[in-house]
Motif scaffolding. Structure first.
Motif, PDB file in Angstrom:
ATOM      1  N   ALA A 215      55.677  57.987  28.716  1.00  0.00           N
ATOM      2  CA  ALA A 215      55.407  59.353  29.184  1.00  0.00           C
ATOM      3  C   ALA A 215      55.421  59.394  30.702  1.00  0.00           C
ATOM      4  CB  ALA A 215      54.062  59.836  28.644  1.00  0.00           C
ATOM      5  N   GLY A 216      54.878  58.341  31.346  1.00  0.00           N
ATOM      6  CA  GLY A 216      54.890  58.278  32.808  1.00  0.00           C
ATOM      7  C   GLY A 216      56.301  58.237  33.359  1.00  0.00           C
ATOM      8  N   THR A 217      57.163  57.486  32.706  1.00  0.00           N
ATOM      9  CA  THR A 217      58.562  57.402  33.129  1.00  0.00           C
ATOM     10  C   THR A 217      59.246  58.758  33.009  1.00  0.00           C
ATOM     11  OG1 THR A 217      58.705  55.084  32.434  1.00  0.00           O
ATOM     12  CG2 THR A 217      60.783  56.279  32.680  1.00  0.00           C
ATOM     13  N   LYS A 218      59.004  59.434  31.898  1.00  0.00           N
ATOM     14  CA  LYS A 218      59.628  60.742  31.677  1.00  0.00           C
ATOM     15  C   LYS A 218      59.096  61.783  32.664  1.00  0.00           C
ATOM     16  CE  LYS A 218      60.929  63.874  27.912  1.00  0.00           C
ATOM     17  NZ  LYS A 218      60.616  65.147  28.584  1.00  0.00           N
ATOM     18  N   ALA A 219      57.811  61.726  32.968  1.00  0.00           N
ATOM     19  CA  ALA A 219      57.223  62.678  33.909  1.00  0.00           C
ATOM     20  C   ALA A 219      57.845  62.526  35.287  1.00  0.00           C
ATOM     21  CB  ALA A 219      55.709  62.467  33.989  1.00  0.00           C
ATOM     22  N   VAL A 220      57.998  61.296  35.740  1.00  0.00           N
ATOM     23  CA  VAL A 220      58.576  61.035  37.064  1.00  0.00           C
ATOM     24  C   VAL A 220      60.054  61.426  37.083  1.00  0.00           C
ATOM     25  CG1 VAL A 220      59.148  59.245  38.742  1.00  0.00           C
ATOM     26  CG2 VAL A 220      56.916  59.222  37.604  1.00  0.00           C
ATOM     27  N   ARG A 221      60.777  61.073  36.025  1.00  0.00           N
ATOM     28  CA  ARG A 221      62.205  61.385  35.965  1.00  0.00           C
ATOM     29  C   ARG A 221      62.456  62.887  35.994  1.00  0.00           C
ATOM     30  NH1 ARG A 221      63.424  59.013  31.389  1.00  0.00           N
ATOM     31  NH2 ARG A 221      63.331  60.896  30.114  1.00  0.00           N
ATOM     32  N   ASP A 222      61.679  63.648  35.232  1.00  0.00           N
ATOM     33  CA  ASP A 222      61.873  65.096  35.182  1.00  0.00           C
ATOM     34  C   ASP A 222      61.531  65.751  36.525  1.00  0.00           C
ATOM     35  OD1 ASP A 222      62.654  64.823  32.596  1.00  0.00           O
ATOM     36  OD2 ASP A 222      60.808  65.609  31.701  1.00  0.00           O
ATOM     37  N   SER A 290      56.711  59.561  18.021  1.00  0.00           N
ATOM     38  CA  SER A 290      57.590  58.443  17.677  1.00  0.00           C
ATOM     39  C   SER A 290      58.251  57.819  18.902  1.00  0.00           C
ATOM     40  CB  SER A 290      58.670  58.911  16.693  1.00  0.00           C
ATOM     41  OG  SER A 290      59.429  59.978  17.257  1.00  0.00           O
ATOM     42  N   GLU A 291      58.259  58.529  20.027  1.00  0.00           N
ATOM     43  CA  GLU A 291      58.861  58.023  21.257  1.00  0.00           C
ATOM     44  C   GLU A 291      57.875  57.211  22.089  1.00  0.00           C
ATOM     45  OE1 GLU A 291      60.687  61.129  23.522  1.00  0.00           O
ATOM     46  OE2 GLU A 291      61.433  62.171  21.749  1.00  0.00           O
ATOM     47  N   LEU A 292      56.606  57.196  21.678  1.00  0.00           N
ATOM     48  CA  LEU A 292      55.571  56.535  22.460  1.00  0.00           C
ATOM     49  C   LEU A 292      55.292  55.118  21.948  1.00  0.00           C
ATOM     50  CD1 LEU A 292      53.137  59.578  22.746  1.00  0.00           C
ATOM     51  CD2 LEU A 292      54.705  58.724  24.498  1.00  0.00           C
ATOM     52  N   GLU A 293      54.392  54.421  22.643  1.00  0.00           N
ATOM     53  CA  GLU A 293      54.040  53.059  22.282  1.00  0.00           C
ATOM     54  C   GLU A 293      53.391  52.996  20.895  1.00  0.00           C
ATOM     55  OE1 GLU A 293      54.231  53.255  26.752  1.00  0.00           O
ATOM     56  OE2 GLU A 293      53.580  54.543  25.118  1.00  0.00           O
ATOM     57  N   LYS A 294      53.515  51.838  20.247  1.00  0.00           N
ATOM     58  CA  LYS A 294      53.013  51.654  18.881  1.00  0.00           C
ATOM     59  C   LYS A 294      51.511  51.909  18.780  1.00  0.00           C
ATOM     60  CE  LYS A 294      56.913  50.345  16.945  1.00  0.00           C
ATOM     61  NZ  LYS A 294      57.562  51.172  15.894  1.00  0.00           N
ATOM     62  N   GLU A 295      50.753  51.466  19.819  1.00  0.00           N
ATOM     63  CA  GLU A 295      49.299  51.627  19.744  1.00  0.00           C
ATOM     64  C   GLU A 295      48.892  53.093  19.787  1.00  0.00           C
ATOM     65  OE1 GLU A 295      50.327  50.251  24.025  1.00  0.00           O
ATOM     66  OE2 GLU A 295      50.959  49.824  21.955  1.00  0.00           O
ATOM     67  N   ILE A 296      49.681  53.931  20.452  1.00  0.00           N
ATOM     68  CA  ILE A 296      49.389  55.364  20.485  1.00  0.00           C
ATOM     69  C   ILE A 296      49.770  56.005  19.153  1.00  0.00           C
ATOM     70  CG2 ILE A 296      49.933  57.553  21.616  1.00  0.00           C
ATOM     71  CD1 ILE A 296      50.332  56.038  24.212  1.00  0.00           C
ATOM     72  N   GLN A 297      50.886  55.588  18.583  1.00  0.00           N
ATOM     73  CA  GLN A 297      51.307  56.121  17.285  1.00  0.00           C
ATOM     74  C   GLN A 297      50.259  55.841  16.207  1.00  0.00           C
ATOM     75  OE1 GLN A 297      55.374  55.195  16.097  1.00  0.00           O
ATOM     76  NE2 GLN A 297      56.001  54.959  18.220  1.00  0.00           N
ATOM     77  N   THR A 300      46.893  58.238  16.128  1.00  0.00           N
ATOM     78  CA  THR A 300      46.900  59.656  15.770  1.00  0.00           C
ATOM     79  C   THR A 300      47.873  59.919  14.633  1.00  0.00           C
ATOM     80  OG1 THR A 300      47.315  61.904  16.622  1.00  0.00           O
ATOM     81  CG2 THR A 300      48.654  60.133  17.535  1.00  0.00           C
ATOM     82  N   GLU A 301      47.629  60.995  13.911  1.00  0.00           N
ATOM     83  CA  GLU A 301      48.545  61.424  12.860  1.00  0.00           C
ATOM     84  C   GLU A 301      49.436  62.571  13.333  1.00  0.00           C
ATOM     85  OE1 GLU A 301      46.233  62.411   9.462  1.00  0.00           O
ATOM     86  OE2 GLU A 301      45.597  60.350   9.068  1.00  0.00           O
ATOM     87  N   ASP A 302      49.191  63.063  14.552  1.00  0.00           N
ATOM     88  CA  ASP A 302      50.009  64.141  15.101  1.00  0.00           C
ATOM     89  C   ASP A 302      51.425  63.643  15.366  1.00  0.00           C
ATOM     90  OD1 ASP A 302      47.751  65.644  15.009  1.00  0.00           O
ATOM     91  OD2 ASP A 302      47.399  65.713  17.171  1.00  0.00           O
ATOM     92  N   THR A 303      52.381  64.521  15.178  1.00  0.00           N
ATOM     93  CA  THR A 303      53.779  64.162  15.461  1.00  0.00           C
ATOM     94  C   THR A 303      54.178  64.504  16.890  1.00  0.00           C
ATOM     95  OG1 THR A 303      54.530  66.325  14.644  1.00  0.00           O
ATOM     96  CG2 THR A 303      54.439  64.499  13.060  1.00  0.00           C
ATOM     97  N   GLU A 304      53.341  65.311  17.562  1.00  0.00           N
ATOM     98  CA  GLU A 304      53.666  65.773  18.910  1.00  0.00           C
ATOM     99  C   GLU A 304      52.428  65.652  19.796  1.00  0.00           C
ATOM    100  OE1 GLU A 304      56.304  69.485  20.220  1.00  0.00           O
ATOM    101  OE2 GLU A 304      54.277  70.104  19.676  1.00  0.00           O
TER     102      GLU A 304
END
Length: 311
Positions: A215-222, A290-297, A300-304
């Motif tokens: 998420a940090g990478t995407k935030a900086v890139r955007d 699903s795009e995040l790290e395994k430990e975050i997945q 939570t049961e949220d998809t977003e």
């Protein structure tokens, strides 16, 4: 939940809606709001958790959101220093870009505009970046100083090349190309700790699910991409208009008018491009779990999930 985070999560705004929202938040009067008025607005939003876009017909709620979103950092809930609030970007950087793009015979006259521009934009990027991860003051100071020095040096580099070039098109294009790329790299460099340490990702209720480097990478890139649009367009269009303006009869009669024309053009273009660039991506962005790290997945049961991109 922090009211600003609650607002951006709840409102699934389109680009046009974000643009209209930013035109209000970039109102220069947001730079002179008293701390007392901001605190009263925040108190109103904190005690009225149902306040949302549905309540914007109420002038008190609408004004409270405007004050809060334009002056308070979503991660720390602290006041953003006045010179680095989003509304301050245009009045500070437009004159700096104008002076940085002037054709001069001496490099000395460009050093101050270049250093001023990159000092301000570096500080702006630090202050308005994601602040949800652990960061020490000395790290920001050391990183910022290095970024300012390197950005200023590479900002002067195209001027050195211009002295050796005979192609008129390249002479005009090089400063624009370098300004655009350095502005993007500036964001990437000064916020480089976000992809390394990770930033908070949260569910729609504001509960933190963990720290994500992706998420940090995407935030900086955007954010870097939005700076390319902002500064690239703001430097390119005035140069194009000036190229045709010098061919007019009015310029031949009033050669001094070029400076006035170019400055006015720079301010007008930036005045449009600042809200456009801020609106390209949402302030609080969504990311698939699903795009995040395994430990975050697994947490939570949220998809977003959501994260603060920064400005």
């Amino acid at each position: 939940m922090e009211p600003n985070v609650r607002f951006w999560i709840a409102e699934r705004q389109s680009f046009i809606q974000r643009f209209l929202q930013w035109t209000e938040l970039l109102d220069p009067t947001n730079l002179v709001i008293s701390v007392e008025k901001i605190e009263k607005s925040r108190q109103l939003l904190l005690t009225n958790e149902d306040a949302s876009i549905r309540d914007l017909e109420d002038p008190r709620i609408k004004e409270a959101w405007k004050r809060s979103l334009s002056t308070v950092h979503p991660d720390s809930s602290k006041l953003i220093p006045v010179p680095f609030r989003p509304a301050a970007l245009l009045p500070f950087t437009a004159p700096m870009i104008f002076f940085s793009m002037l054709s001069v015979k001496s490099l000395k006259s460009l050093i101050l505009p270049q250093i001023s521009f990159y000092t301000y934009t570096t500080a702006f990027n630090i202050v308005n970046g994601n602040a949800s991860y652990n960061r020490h003051l000395y790290e920001s100071l050391l990183l910022g100083t290095g970024v300012i020095a390197s950005s200023s040096f590479f900002g002067l580099f195209p001027r050195l090349l211009q002295l050796r070039l005979n192609n008129a098109l390249l002479k005009r294009a090089l400063p624009i190309i370098f300004l655009t790329h350095i502005s993007a790299v500036n964001v990437v460099a000064v916020r480089s700790l976000e992809p390394i340490r990770g930033i908070e990702v949260m569910d729609k209720e504001g509960h933190v699910m963990g720290y994500s480097r992706k998420a940090g990478t995407k935030a900086v890139r955007d954010t870097a991409s939005s700076r390319v649009v902002l500064y690239g367009t703001s430097a390119f269009i005035p140069e194009v208009f000036s190229h045709y303006f010098v061919r007019t009869q009015f310029f031949r009669q009033h050669p001094w008018s070029l400076w006035t024309f170019k400055l006015a053009c720079t301010v007008l273009v930036m005045g449009l491009m600042v809200p456009v660039s801020f609106s390209i991506f949402p302030q609080i962005e969504r990311i698939q779990c699903s795009e995040l790290e395994k430990e975050i997945q697994s947490a939570t049961e949220d998809t977003e999930l959501f994260y603060h991109r920064g400005v």
